[in-house]
Design an enzyme around this catalytic site. Structure first.
Site, PDB file in Angstrom:
ATOM      1  N   GLU A 173      51.518  43.086   3.451  1.00  0.00           N
ATOM      2  CA  GLU A 173      52.167  42.555   4.565  1.00  0.00           C
ATOM      3  C   GLU A 173      53.681  41.974   4.057  1.00  0.00           C
ATOM      4  O   GLU A 173      54.701  42.076   4.920  1.00  0.00           O
ATOM      5  CB  GLU A 173      51.406  41.365   5.281  1.00  0.00           C
ATOM      6  N   GLU A 205      55.808  44.755   3.633  1.00  0.00           N
ATOM      7  CA  GLU A 205      56.196  45.325   5.028  1.00  0.00           C
ATOM      8  C   GLU A 205      57.397  44.436   5.552  1.00  0.00           C
ATOM      9  O   GLU A 205      58.392  44.936   6.139  1.00  0.00           O
ATOM     10  CB  GLU A 205      55.086  45.457   5.797  1.00  0.00           C
ATOM     11  N   CYS A 242      46.245  39.685  11.239  1.00  0.00           N
ATOM     12  CA  CYS A 242      44.947  39.491  10.669  1.00  0.00           C
ATOM     13  C   CYS A 242      43.895  39.011  11.590  1.00  0.00           C
ATOM     14  O   CYS A 242      42.747  39.047  11.248  1.00  0.00           O
ATOM     15  CB  CYS A 242      45.189  38.232   9.569  1.00  0.00           C
ATOM     16  N   SER A 278      52.538  43.431  12.606  1.00  0.00           N
ATOM     17  CA  SER A 278      52.430  44.228  11.255  1.00  0.00           C
ATOM     18  C   SER A 278      51.484  45.345  11.302  1.00  0.00           C
ATOM     19  O   SER A 278      50.641  45.197  11.975  1.00  0.00           O
ATOM     20  CB  SER A 278      51.936  43.298  10.072  1.00  0.00           C
ATOM     21  N   LYS A 282      36.087  39.932  15.200  1.00  0.00           N
ATOM     22  CA  LYS A 282      35.779  40.993  14.159  1.00  0.00           C
ATOM     23  C   LYS A 282      34.704  41.700  14.493  1.00  0.00           C
ATOM     24  O   LYS A 282      34.868  43.118  13.812  1.00  0.00           O
ATOM     25  CB  LYS A 282      35.451  40.138  12.875  1.00  0.00           C
ATOM     26  N   GLU A 304      36.782  44.442  16.444  1.00  0.00           N
ATOM     27  CA  GLU A 304      37.636  45.331  15.536  1.00  0.00           C
ATOM     28  C   GLU A 304      36.996  46.216  14.332  1.00  0.00           C
ATOM     29  O   GLU A 304      37.283  47.381  14.200  1.00  0.00           O
ATOM     30  CB  GLU A 304      38.080  44.065  14.651  1.00  0.00           C
ATOM     31  N   GLU A 322      40.070  53.417  15.106  1.00  0.00           N
ATOM     32  CA  GLU A 322      41.168  53.260  14.085  1.00  0.00           C
ATOM     33  C   GLU A 322      40.712  52.625  12.717  1.00  0.00           C
ATOM     34  O   GLU A 322      41.326  52.929  11.521  1.00  0.00           O
ATOM     35  CB  GLU A 322      42.482  52.315  14.605  1.00  0.00           C
ATOM     36  N   CYS A 381      41.100  30.104  11.905  1.00  0.00           N
ATOM     37  CA  CYS A 381      39.833  30.603  11.763  1.00  0.00           C
ATOM     38  C   CYS A 381      38.695  29.508  11.299  1.00  0.00           C
ATOM     39  O   CYS A 381      37.570  29.648  11.681  1.00  0.00           O
ATOM     40  CB  CYS A 381      39.773  31.529  10.571  1.00  0.00           C
TER      41      CYS A 381
END
Length: 592
Positions: A277, A280, A302, A322, A361, A364, A369, A518
């Site tokens: 990151e 990037e 994230c 990102s 999550k 995710e 992907e 988190c």
């Protein structure tokens, strides 16, 4: 200040305070159920009803303002009788599967029954709400809903999403998305904050425990477990340890004791994320500074709940995100490639389990992907609460476990990775490395902390000026990078509206989907301690400050990974394994 009498006791309260607040400050406990101070003050359940002299009916203490000379009785015969009837009526419309409910013994409705000394239920069950909605991340069980509307408030007023509300009227009332559609169709971010505030078992994470036990008991599989940074400062609470206790070593031991063959650390993935990151961001900034095409501000990726929110509500801003996968997905991808090759293990025989503070999550991990050659990067996701239940199932005495380290090579991490668990941590970790790479020097701040972005404010910002840079980064000389940090989707909306309007002053933005980051994620242990975020945050920074290496680019195992396998940050192989793309979900509600 005003003066009133509660249960024949003289009490003082500030103007504007409710009877409930005045009583609490004087050591008088009035039971409540739907109430959450400063968040949800709706008076839906009426359990906090009290008798006020001169009033024609009982008053909800959470909603009734204390007045000068008021005389209140919180436990009169009339009040106690009314509370029991209210409770029994709630039970008549509530599933009685208490022994098999995940909230058994932690259910606020159960506790209320004990407080009210209810020993029988005189009313037959009449529930018409028996629908169970199981999505990839969150499960709604309408048979257990008590219509407290906490979830409505947290979703609408705190997170600013508002997919839940009361549908229908009277006995037909249900809490659901519009038209009572499934939550998968409602542009839900799956942040899980509703599961944290639900007092019963009506909202919870979708269970992955059984599939993890199946994997552990399958001799053909090598089970790899990895815990997120925020898990280590919250898991101890499940076992009665003080809030903010760091249990890193015990966490590693407990996963081995459960049957994991390999125990890696998502912190390692956080260090890797900073390398990707940070690179990037450098590329985008260099392009902008040299008058080439660049999409700024760049926004961190994230938090999967945040990503789904952008896909649903701001799809035109997806180029600002990102392209990096989140840390645990990076670890999963490298377990099934880099580690599999090192150990000569068939990737199909590797089963990766992530322990996360987050319900999103789970969604995710199921995204198409996040598959490589037909295999998911991560096979199962357990929340902190689910891991706690598994440890109890296995009869493990968690508080008395010995501390053990994580396994190499994906277990070594720096302090920068630890602070990924708190709002501002990802940005600070990125700044530590980006500044050092561009200037060849460490940040000139005390203990490396970027103070303006430390703390729990909704939106924080800082400016970082680059001076005396290395020759290869001469375009950065004098550049003032403006960064912003927010946690919670309501704060994110403010920053996204600025980008959409073309008025954003920032170059780099960190967003975490859950308020406070988190550490207060949708999968973390529940608590009514008002200082829980502060205590967990302090523990996160203590983890960081206890380590010798505190900058991601200095992690020797990460350096070795690039030397042996990836080549360079942002390179071709890195993009294949560690980066992703996003999906426009703005039309999902059209399925209705």
């Amino acid at each position: 200040m005003i003066n009133l009498t509660i249960n024949n006791k003289k009490v003082s309260a500030e103007q504007g305070e409710t009877i409930l607040q005045a009583a609490k400050q004087s050591g008088i406990n009035i039971p409540s159920l739907c109430y959450m101070e400063g968040i949800h003050e709706f008076g839906a359940c009426r359990v906090c009803s009290v008798e006020v002299e001169g009033a024609r009916s009982l008053q909800a203490a959470c909603m009734t303002e204390a007045r000068e000379g008021m005389v209140v009785y919180t436990h009169s015969k009339k009040v106690l009788k009314a509370r029991k009837v209210l409770y029994e009526l709630m039970l008549s419309d509530h599933s009685k599967e208490c022994l098999s409910c995940t909230r058994n013994q932690t259910c606020e409705l159960q506790h209320l029954g004990d407080t009210l000394a209810v020993t029988e239920n005189r009313f037959p069950t009449t529930s018409v709400r028996d629908f169970v909605d199981i999505s990839t991340a969150i499960t709604r069980d309408q048979s257990k809903c008590i219509l407290c509307r906490r979830c409505v408030t947290i979703c609408r007023d705190v997170q600013g999403v508002g997919i839940l509300d009361a549908q229908n009227r009277g006995i037909d009332t249900v809490i659901a998305p519009a038209m009572e559609c499934a939550i998968d169709l409602a542009k839900c971010s799956f942040c899980g904050q509703c599961t944290v505030v639900c007092p019963v078992g009506a909202l919870k994470e979708t269970d992955h425990i059984s599939r993890v036990w199946d994997a552990i008991n399958n001799p053909e599989l090598t089970v790899v477990m990895q815990p997120a940074p925020a898990v280590r400062v919250a898991l101890g609470e499940v076992f009665g340890m003080p809030i903010g206790t760091s249990v890193t070593g015990k966490l590693a031991t407990s996963m081995r004791t459960l049957g994991a063959d390999v125990v890696f650390d998502t912190d390692w993935g956080a260090d890797l994320t900073i390398m990707e990151e940070g690179t990037e961001f450098l590329h985008r900034a260099i392009n902008a500074l040299t008058n080439k095409e660049a999409v700024l501000p760049m926004v961190t990726s994230c938090s999967p709940g945040w990503i789904k929110y952008v896909e649903s509500y701001y799809p035109k801003l997806m180029p600002n995100l990102s392209t990096c996968k989140s840390p645990h997905m990076m670890v999963g991808a490298l377990v099934k490639t880099y580690y599999a090759k090192q150990e000569n293990i068939d990737p199909k025989k590797l089963y990766v389990v992530s322990i996360m503070p987050c319900t999103a999550k789970k969604f995710e991990a199921a995204r198409p992907e996040m598959f490589i050659d037909g295999l998911p990067n991560v096979d199962a996701v357990l929340t902190t609460r689910e891991l706690g239940r598994m440890i109890r199932q296995a009869g493990i005495d968690f508080p008395n476990l010995e501390d053990e380290p994580f396994d190499d090579p994906l277990g070594q991490s720096t302090g920068a990775a630890d602070i990924f668990g708190v709002t501002g941590g990802v940005m600070e970790a990125a700044i530590r490395s980006v500044y050092a790479i561009v200037t060849g020097r460490e940040l000139p701040f005390d203990k490396l902390h970027v103070d303006p972005i430390v703390g729990l404010d909704q939106i924080k910002e800082a400016t970082l000026k680059f001076e005396n840079v290395l020759p290869e980064y001469k375009m950065f000389e004098g550049f003032e990078a403006k960064v912003a940090v927010t946690s919670g989707l309501a704060g994110a909306k403010i920053l996204m509206e600025q980008i959409a309007a073309g008025t954003s002053p920032y170059h780099f933005i960190e967003v975490m989907g859950c308020p406070n980051g988190c550490i207060c994620g949708g999968g973390q242990p529940r608590s009514d301690d008002p200082d829980i975020a502060i205590k967990r945050m302090k523990a996160m920074y203590s983890e960081d400050e206890s380590k010798t290496l505190r900058q991601s680019h200095l992690n020797p195992s990460i350096q070795l990974l690039y030397k042996e396998f990836l080549g360079e940050p942002g390179g071709h192989l890195s993009h294949e394994l560690l980066h992703t793309h996003y999906v426009d979900r703005s039309k999902e509600d059209a399925k209705l």
